[in-house]
Design a protein around this motif. Sequence first.
Motif, PDB file in Angstrom:
ATOM      1  N   ALA A  90       9.992  57.930  14.236  1.00 58.47           N
ATOM      2  CA  ALA A  90       9.471  56.692  14.812  1.00 58.47           C
ATOM      3  C   ALA A  90       7.953  56.726  14.909  1.00 58.47           C
ATOM      4  CB  ALA A  90      10.084  56.457  16.189  1.00 58.47           C
ATOM      5  N   GLN A  91       7.433  57.886  15.320  1.00 61.77           N
ATOM      6  CA  GLN A  91       5.983  58.019  15.451  1.00 61.77           C
ATOM      7  C   GLN A  91       5.291  57.889  14.096  1.00 61.77           C
ATOM      8  OE1 GLN A  91       4.422  58.639  18.813  1.00 61.77           O
ATOM      9  NE2 GLN A  91       3.133  57.433  17.449  1.00 61.77           N
ATOM     10  N   ASN A  92       5.870  58.481  13.065  1.00 58.47           N
ATOM     11  CA  ASN A  92       5.290  58.373  11.725  1.00 58.47           C
ATOM     12  C   ASN A  92       5.277  56.929  11.236  1.00 58.47           C
ATOM     13  OD1 ASN A  92       4.665  61.068  11.438  1.00 58.47           O
ATOM     14  ND2 ASN A  92       6.552  61.590  10.350  1.00 58.47           N
ATOM     15  N   ALA A  93       6.348  56.190  11.522  1.00 62.82           N
ATOM     16  CA  ALA A  93       6.402  54.783  11.109  1.00 62.82           C
ATOM     17  C   ALA A  93       5.322  53.967  11.805  1.00 62.82           C
ATOM     18  CB  ALA A  93       7.783  54.204  11.402  1.00 62.82           C
ATOM     19  N   LEU A  94       5.117  54.255  13.079  1.00 64.35           N
ATOM     20  CA  LEU A  94       4.093  53.534  13.837  1.00 64.35           C
ATOM     21  C   LEU A  94       2.692  53.915  13.362  1.00 64.35           C
ATOM     22  CD1 LEU A  94       5.720  53.781  17.383  1.00 64.35           C
ATOM     23  CD2 LEU A  94       5.600  51.753  15.924  1.00 64.35           C
ATOM     24  N   LYS A  95       2.485  55.191  13.077  1.00 62.27           N
ATOM     25  CA  LYS A  95       1.174  55.629  12.584  1.00 62.27           C
ATOM     26  C   LYS A  95       0.872  55.017  11.219  1.00 62.27           C
ATOM     27  CE  LYS A  95       0.602  60.002  15.060  1.00 62.27           C
ATOM     28  NZ  LYS A  95       0.524  61.481  14.949  1.00 62.27           N
ATOM     29  N   ASP A  96       1.888  54.877  10.387  1.00 62.13           N
ATOM     30  CA  ASP A  96       1.693  54.245   9.084  1.00 62.13           C
ATOM     31  C   ASP A  96       1.233  52.793   9.231  1.00 62.13           C
ATOM     32  OD1 ASP A  96       2.333  56.509   7.690  1.00 62.13           O
ATOM     33  OD2 ASP A  96       4.403  55.909   7.242  1.00 62.13           O
ATOM     34  N   ALA A  97       1.540  52.207  10.381  1.00 61.85           N
ATOM     35  CA  ALA A  97       1.113  50.832  10.665  1.00 61.85           C
ATOM     36  C   ALA A  97      -0.168  50.817  11.498  1.00 61.85           C
ATOM     37  CB  ALA A  97       2.221  50.087  11.395  1.00 61.85           C
ATOM     38  N   PHE A  98      -0.852  51.984  11.579  1.00 61.57           N
ATOM     39  CA  PHE A  98      -2.126  52.113  12.287  1.00 61.57           C
ATOM     40  C   PHE A  98      -1.997  51.845  13.788  1.00 61.57           C
ATOM     41  CE2 PHE A  98      -2.936  50.855   7.895  1.00 61.57           C
ATOM     42  CZ  PHE A  98      -3.716  51.913   7.454  1.00 61.57           C
ATOM     43  N   LEU A  99      -0.856  52.214  14.349  1.00 59.48           N
ATOM     44  CA  LEU A  99      -0.638  52.044  15.778  1.00 59.48           C
ATOM     45  C   LEU A  99      -0.761  53.388  16.486  1.00 59.48           C
ATOM     46  CD1 LEU A  99       2.362  49.557  15.682  1.00 59.48           C
ATOM     47  CD2 LEU A  99       0.009  49.055  16.342  1.00 59.48           C
ATOM     48  N   PRO A 100      -1.332  53.407  17.696  1.00 62.62           N
ATOM     49  CA  PRO A 100      -1.507  54.660  18.433  1.00 62.62           C
ATOM     50  C   PRO A 100      -0.205  55.113  19.087  1.00 62.62           C
ATOM     51  CG  PRO A 100      -2.282  52.828  19.749  1.00 62.62           C
ATOM     52  CD  PRO A 100      -1.893  52.250  18.408  1.00 62.62           C
ATOM     53  N   ASP A 101      -0.246  56.295  19.702  1.00 63.82           N
ATOM     54  CA  ASP A 101       0.941  56.810  20.392  1.00 63.82           C
ATOM     55  C   ASP A 101       1.396  55.857  21.495  1.00 63.82           C
ATOM     56  OD1 ASP A 101       0.787  58.993  18.753  1.00 63.82           O
ATOM     57  OD2 ASP A 101       0.005  60.371  20.273  1.00 63.82           O
ATOM     58  N   MET A 102       0.434  55.337  22.242  1.00 66.01           N
ATOM     59  CA  MET A 102       0.730  54.334  23.264  1.00 66.01           C
ATOM     60  C   MET A 102       0.451  52.967  22.647  1.00 66.01           C
ATOM     61  SD  MET A 102       1.827  55.966  25.902  1.00 66.01           S
ATOM     62  CE  MET A 102       1.663  54.811  27.263  1.00 66.01           C
ATOM     63  N   VAL A 103       1.511  52.274  22.276  1.00 63.76           N
ATOM     64  CA  VAL A 103       1.379  51.046  21.492  1.00 63.76           C
ATOM     65  C   VAL A 103       1.129  49.857  22.417  1.00 63.76           C
ATOM     66  CG1 VAL A 103       2.513  49.495  19.868  1.00 63.76           C
ATOM     67  CG2 VAL A 103       2.956  51.963  19.759  1.00 63.76           C
ATOM     68  N   LEU A 136       2.939  51.123  25.619  1.00 64.64           N
ATOM     69  CA  LEU A 136       4.245  51.784  25.728  1.00 64.64           C
ATOM     70  C   LEU A 136       4.367  52.915  24.707  1.00 64.64           C
ATOM     71  CD1 LEU A 136       6.685  48.736  26.039  1.00 64.64           C
ATOM     72  CD2 LEU A 136       5.841  50.199  27.880  1.00 64.64           C
ATOM     73  N   PRO A 137       4.982  54.020  25.098  1.00 63.80           N
ATOM     74  CA  PRO A 137       5.255  55.097  24.131  1.00 63.80           C
ATOM     75  C   PRO A 137       6.506  54.762  23.329  1.00 63.80           C
ATOM     76  CG  PRO A 137       6.061  55.732  26.295  1.00 63.80           C
ATOM     77  CD  PRO A 137       5.427  54.370  26.465  1.00 63.80           C
ATOM     78  N   LEU A 138       6.402  53.775  22.449  1.00 66.04           N
ATOM     79  CA  LEU A 138       7.591  53.246  21.785  1.00 66.04           C
ATOM     80  C   LEU A 138       8.385  54.313  21.048  1.00 66.04           C
ATOM     81  CD1 LEU A 138       6.429  49.781  20.346  1.00 66.04           C
ATOM     82  CD2 LEU A 138       7.898  50.233  22.319  1.00 66.04           C
ATOM     83  N   ALA A 139       7.702  55.290  20.436  1.00 67.53           N
ATOM     84  CA  ALA A 139       8.422  56.326  19.687  1.00 67.53           C
ATOM     85  C   ALA A 139       9.374  57.104  20.594  1.00 67.53           C
ATOM     86  CB  ALA A 139       7.432  57.271  19.014  1.00 67.53           C
ATOM     87  N   LYS A 140       9.010  57.250  21.862  1.00 65.68           N
ATOM     88  CA  LYS A 140       9.867  57.961  22.819  1.00 65.68           C
ATOM     89  C   LYS A 140      10.997  57.070  23.338  1.00 65.68           C
ATOM     90  CE  LYS A 140       6.067  60.879  24.566  1.00 65.68           C
ATOM     91  NZ  LYS A 140       6.590  62.181  24.074  1.00 65.68           N
ATOM     92  N   LEU A 141      10.809  55.755  23.240  1.00 63.73           N
ATOM     93  CA  LEU A 141      11.784  54.819  23.799  1.00 63.73           C
ATOM     94  C   LEU A 141      12.842  54.382  22.787  1.00 63.73           C
ATOM     95  CD1 LEU A 141       9.292  52.554  25.799  1.00 63.73           C
ATOM     96  CD2 LEU A 141      10.804  54.324  26.728  1.00 63.73           C
ATOM     97  N   TYR A 142      12.502  54.435  21.499  1.00 65.72           N
ATOM     98  CA  TYR A 142      13.479  54.061  20.476  1.00 65.72           C
ATOM     99  C   TYR A 142      14.610  55.082  20.426  1.00 65.72           C
ATOM    100  CZ  TYR A 142      10.239  50.587  18.464  1.00 65.72           C
ATOM    101  OH  TYR A 142       9.418  49.507  18.246  1.00 65.72           O
ATOM    102  N   THR A 143      15.804  54.606  20.127  1.00 64.13           N
ATOM    103  CA  THR A 143      16.976  55.470  19.968  1.00 64.13           C
ATOM    104  C   THR A 143      17.574  55.247  18.579  1.00 64.13           C
ATOM    105  OG1 THR A 143      18.491  53.830  20.914  1.00 64.13           O
ATOM    106  CG2 THR A 143      17.439  55.360  22.455  1.00 64.13           C
ATOM    107  N   ASN A 144      18.553  56.056  18.246  1.00 61.01           N
ATOM    108  CA  ASN A 144      19.158  56.041  16.903  1.00 61.01           C
ATOM    109  C   ASN A 144      18.146  56.427  15.831  1.00 61.01           C
ATOM    110  OD1 ASN A 144      21.420  55.089  18.260  1.00 61.01           O
ATOM    111  ND2 ASN A 144      21.145  52.971  17.604  1.00 61.01           N
ATOM    112  N   THR A 145      17.127  57.141  16.219  1.00 59.55           N
ATOM    113  CA  THR A 145      16.119  57.694  15.321  1.00 59.55           C
ATOM    114  C   THR A 145      15.492  58.879  16.045  1.00 59.55           C
ATOM    115  OG1 THR A 145      14.161  57.199  13.979  1.00 59.55           O
ATOM    116  CG2 THR A 145      14.228  56.219  16.172  1.00 59.55           C
ATOM    117  N   SER A 146      14.703  59.659  15.354  1.00 66.73           N
ATOM    118  CA  SER A 146      13.992  60.756  16.021  1.00 66.73           C
ATOM    119  C   SER A 146      12.610  60.273  16.443  1.00 66.73           C
ATOM    120  CB  SER A 146      13.845  61.952  15.081  1.00 66.73           C
ATOM    121  OG  SER A 146      12.933  61.665  14.024  1.00 66.73           O
TER     122      SER A 146
END
Length: 319
Positions: free
Chosen positions: A74-87, A60-70
């Motif tokens: 969201a993408q930076n937070a996921l990348k910091d956790a070593f997660l790809p764009d499609m999580v 899932l493209p979680l960074a695109k699906l999350y709201t109340n954030t940019s």
Amino acid sequence: MPSRRSILKSALTGLIVAPFVAPSVTFAKAPFAVVQAPGYYRLKIGSVEVTALSDGTVALPLAKLYTNTSEHDAQNALKDAFLPDMVPTSVNAFLVNTGERLVLIDAGTGGYLGASLGKLVSNIEASGYKVGDIDDVILTHIHTDHSGGLMSNGKRTFPNATLRVNEREAKFWLSSANAMTATGTVKQHFGEADQCVTPYVKAGKFETFADNAAPVPGLGSILYAGHTPGHSAITLESESQKIVFWGDITHGDILQFDEPGVAIEFDIDQKAAVAARNTAFKQAVEGKYLVAGAHIAFPGIGHVREDSKNYDWLPINYA
């Protein structure tokens, strides 16, 4: 006439004298195995056996699906956790054996959401049970990734089970008037709810439970409305131990623990979903009990603690 001894002697002499010829066949290196082991994980809560079951994962493209954030944050937070764009996002269900009854909490996706999912039945069987053994199926809510597995090839997947759903959840999703006014993905969810839940209603194998009431003896519920109108966690307590099956309190185990105010597009009421998440986190910290999430990396079981940013997810230690 040559004797048996002379024949054997000649054969052995031939074997010793003849030069060795290497075989012409060449063997390939081992092929990739590709598939994972069956997805189940077992633990005891007091005297009760709990089996976490994987229905699979979906990217899932979680960074695109999350709201109340940019999307950027969201993408930076996921990348910091070593997660790809499609999580790769887990879809988990849980089987509870009380000794008196066998209860499935959530039913997976069935054939609705692609080949990487729909593994629940095979993992139930790999774990040592059969679908006909299950006495009750309790849904945390009626989204398709929790109810799609209720039907298989036009038949009820769990032929002996009674389906149990929070009464306001059932009233919302089984309303033809609500289905008529729905749009987009939500409208699709109404159609799929009808396909998966209604056959249990028609078979007389469907019951609802009130807010914060016990769906079956030995299990309780907590109304955490917001993600859907009747979204409910299911609780189990035995011998001073406790686990709460969260459903969709979170999607993933990174961003929403640090930022509980972040919602997701799948929430019917995002403001209420945020409030429910804050309550669930607070209660889990105070109670120090295990929680089990439907979309936390399999097996999705762990604890919540407070940290300097807000909250932190601690997966259960393998045992």
